[in-house]
Design a protein around this motif. Structure first.
Motif, PDB file in Angstrom:
ATOM      1  N   ALA A   1     -13.152 -35.577 -73.533  1.00 47.21           N
ATOM      2  CA  ALA A   1     -12.000 -33.687 -73.122  1.00 47.21           C
ATOM      3  C   ALA A   1     -12.948 -32.711 -73.852  1.00 47.21           C
ATOM      4  N   GLU A   2     -13.722 -32.800 -75.309  1.00 50.38           N
ATOM      5  CA  GLU A   2     -13.785 -31.560 -76.176  1.00 50.38           C
ATOM      6  C   GLU A   2     -14.704 -30.294 -75.479  1.00 50.38           C
ATOM      7  N   ALA A   3     -15.853 -31.388 -74.841  1.00 50.30           N
ATOM      8  CA  ALA A   3     -16.330 -30.763 -74.029  1.00 50.30           C
ATOM      9  C   ALA A   3     -16.717 -29.691 -73.722  1.00 50.30           C
ATOM     10  N   LEU A   4     -15.059 -29.742 -72.289  1.00 49.43           N
ATOM     11  CA  LEU A   4     -14.989 -29.180 -71.663  1.00 49.43           C
ATOM     12  C   LEU A   4     -14.723 -27.551 -72.387  1.00 49.43           C
ATOM     13  N   SER A   5     -14.636 -26.497 -71.400  1.00 50.82           N
ATOM     14  CA  SER A   5     -13.513 -25.484 -71.636  1.00 50.82           C
ATOM     15  C   SER A   5     -12.856 -25.127 -71.054  1.00 50.82           C
ATOM     16  N   ASP A   6     -12.129 -23.951 -71.424  1.00 48.96           N
ATOM     17  CA  ASP A   6     -10.057 -24.179 -71.505  1.00 48.96           C
ATOM     18  C   ASP A   6     -10.798 -24.202 -70.070  1.00 48.96           C
ATOM     19  N   ALA A   7     -11.469 -22.891 -68.994  1.00 50.35           N
ATOM     20  CA  ALA A   7     -10.956 -23.387 -67.884  1.00 50.35           C
ATOM     21  C   ALA A   7     -11.498 -24.613 -66.817  1.00 50.35           C
ATOM     22  N   GLU A   8     -11.919 -25.360 -67.491  1.00 50.60           N
ATOM     23  CA  GLU A   8     -12.477 -26.300 -67.188  1.00 50.60           C
ATOM     24  C   GLU A   8     -11.065 -27.454 -67.358  1.00 50.60           C
ATOM     25  N   LEU A   9     -10.614 -27.626 -68.501  1.00 53.48           N
ATOM     26  CA  LEU A   9      -9.594 -28.620 -69.243  1.00 53.48           C
ATOM     27  C   LEU A   9      -8.312 -28.128 -67.593  1.00 53.48           C
ATOM     28  N   LEU A  10      -8.051 -26.815 -67.764  1.00 56.26           N
ATOM     29  CA  LEU A  10      -7.496 -26.475 -66.710  1.00 56.26           C
ATOM     30  C   LEU A  10      -7.892 -26.450 -65.206  1.00 56.26           C
ATOM     31  N   ALA A  11      -8.298 -26.440 -65.099  1.00 55.46           N
ATOM     32  CA  ALA A  11      -8.673 -27.651 -63.081  1.00 55.46           C
ATOM     33  C   ALA A  11      -8.681 -28.791 -62.941  1.00 55.46           C
ATOM     34  N   ILE A  12      -9.043 -29.926 -64.226  1.00 55.03           N
ATOM     35  CA  ILE A  12      -8.508 -30.970 -64.349  1.00 55.03           C
ATOM     36  C   ILE A  12      -6.688 -31.031 -63.969  1.00 55.03           C
ATOM     37  N   PHE A  13      -6.434 -30.444 -64.721  1.00 56.12           N
ATOM     38  CA  PHE A  13      -4.532 -30.257 -64.255  1.00 56.12           C
ATOM     39  C   PHE A  13      -4.358 -28.996 -63.061  1.00 56.12           C
ATOM     40  N   LEU A  14      -5.380 -28.754 -62.349  1.00 55.25           N
ATOM     41  CA  LEU A  14      -4.712 -27.813 -61.374  1.00 55.25           C
ATOM     42  C   LEU A  14      -4.587 -28.567 -59.903  1.00 55.25           C
ATOM     43  N   ARG A  15      -5.682 -29.481 -60.441  1.00 58.14           N
ATOM     44  CA  ARG A  15      -6.945 -30.122 -59.414  1.00 58.14           C
ATOM     45  C   ARG A  15      -7.186 -30.224 -57.892  1.00 58.14           C
ATOM     46  N   VAL A  16      -6.104 -28.900 -57.442  1.00 59.81           N
ATOM     47  CA  VAL A  16      -6.851 -28.491 -56.253  1.00 59.81           C
ATOM     48  C   VAL A  16      -6.859 -26.413 -56.950  1.00 59.81           C
ATOM     49  N   GLY A  17      -7.972 -25.790 -55.737  1.00 65.30           N
ATOM     50  CA  GLY A  17      -8.236 -24.496 -55.964  1.00 65.30           C
ATOM     51  C   GLY A  17      -6.836 -23.966 -54.661  1.00 65.30           C
ATOM     52  N   VAL A  18      -7.256 -22.641 -54.806  1.00 66.96           N
ATOM     53  CA  VAL A  18      -6.827 -21.936 -53.430  1.00 66.96           C
ATOM     54  C   VAL A  18      -7.818 -21.674 -52.575  1.00 66.96           C
TER      55      VAL A  18
END
Length: 224
Positions: free
Chosen positions: A21-38
């Motif tokens: 997990a430490e290799a991911l950016s804030d945006a990438e971590l948040l994207a996993i939390f969001l799961r899907v876009g719009v």
């Protein structure tokens, strides 16, 4: 382009599994939390939009319910999910303190107190009650509001410490201004509490002041 069409090494979930997990950016971590876009935006695109809208990861994580839910791609379900994740994180830190002991893990104490107090928009005075072996009994918030020597009652702190069978405690409070530098009032409160608790042979081991980016220890400053 959908994230599914990205090279495997660039997809957030696959990247986390491969590198941690430490290799991911804030945006990438948040994207996993969001799961899907719009519509028209992948989860990573949406995450970047949200970080920009809120001014960073921390303001997003600490946003009030109405503000959080008003953003496109979020809503109440995501707010509830986030609160659960944050509380799990706090409980994980607390369980580590239980296992490792407060005095043997000063960095862990800092992290735990910051997780409990840093996000608050008001001043809050709390204590980490410890047994005679300095193992954690309980964390409790004791006083709320503008703190000075007249608004923190030593007899109430002593009463609660005796109820819990505490042999020592660590004091903590936050500065909503973000500046963690101890004030004269902080020093006076600490001295009054040391004197009052000392009558019952209960030691005040430290007093932490939680700011925006720093947590200051009275013990490390030689103030206690």
């Amino acid at each position: 382009m959908s994230i599914r069409d990205w090279p495997e090494g660039e997809r957030p979930r696959e990247k986390l599994l491969a590198l941690g997990a430490e290799a991911l950016s804030d945006a990438e971590l948040l994207a996993i939390f969001l799961r899907v876009g719009v519509s028209g935006r992948s989860a990573v695109d949406l995450a970047r939009d949200l970080l920009s809208a809120f001014g960073g990861l921390r303001p997003l994580l600490e946003a009030e319910r109405a503000r959080f839910c008003a953003e496109r791609g979020l809503g109440e379900a995501k707010f509830v999910q986030l609160q659960a994740v944050l509380e799990l994180s706090r409980r994980h830190l607390a369980s580590r303190l239980d296992r490792e002991g407060a005095l043997t893990s000063p960095a862990l104490v800092r992290a735990y107190l910051a997780s409990r107090l840093r996000h608050l928009g008001h001043e809050e005075f709390a204590a980490l009650f410890l047994d005679s072996q300095h193992r954690v009994i309980r964390f409790e918030s004791l006083f709320r509001g503008t703190l000075d020597s007249a608004s923190v009652y030593p007899r109430e702190v002593a009463r609660r410490a005796l109820e819990l069978g505490a042999g020592a405690l660590i004091l903590a409070h936050n500065h909503p201004s973000g500046v963690a530098e101890p004030s004269d009032a902080d020093r006076r409160i600490t001295e009054r509490l040391k004197e009052a608790l000392g009558l019952f042979e209960i030691r005040v081991l430290d007093h932490f002041v939680v700011g925006d980016g720093e947590v200051v220890s009275f013990a490390e400053r030689g103030l206690i």
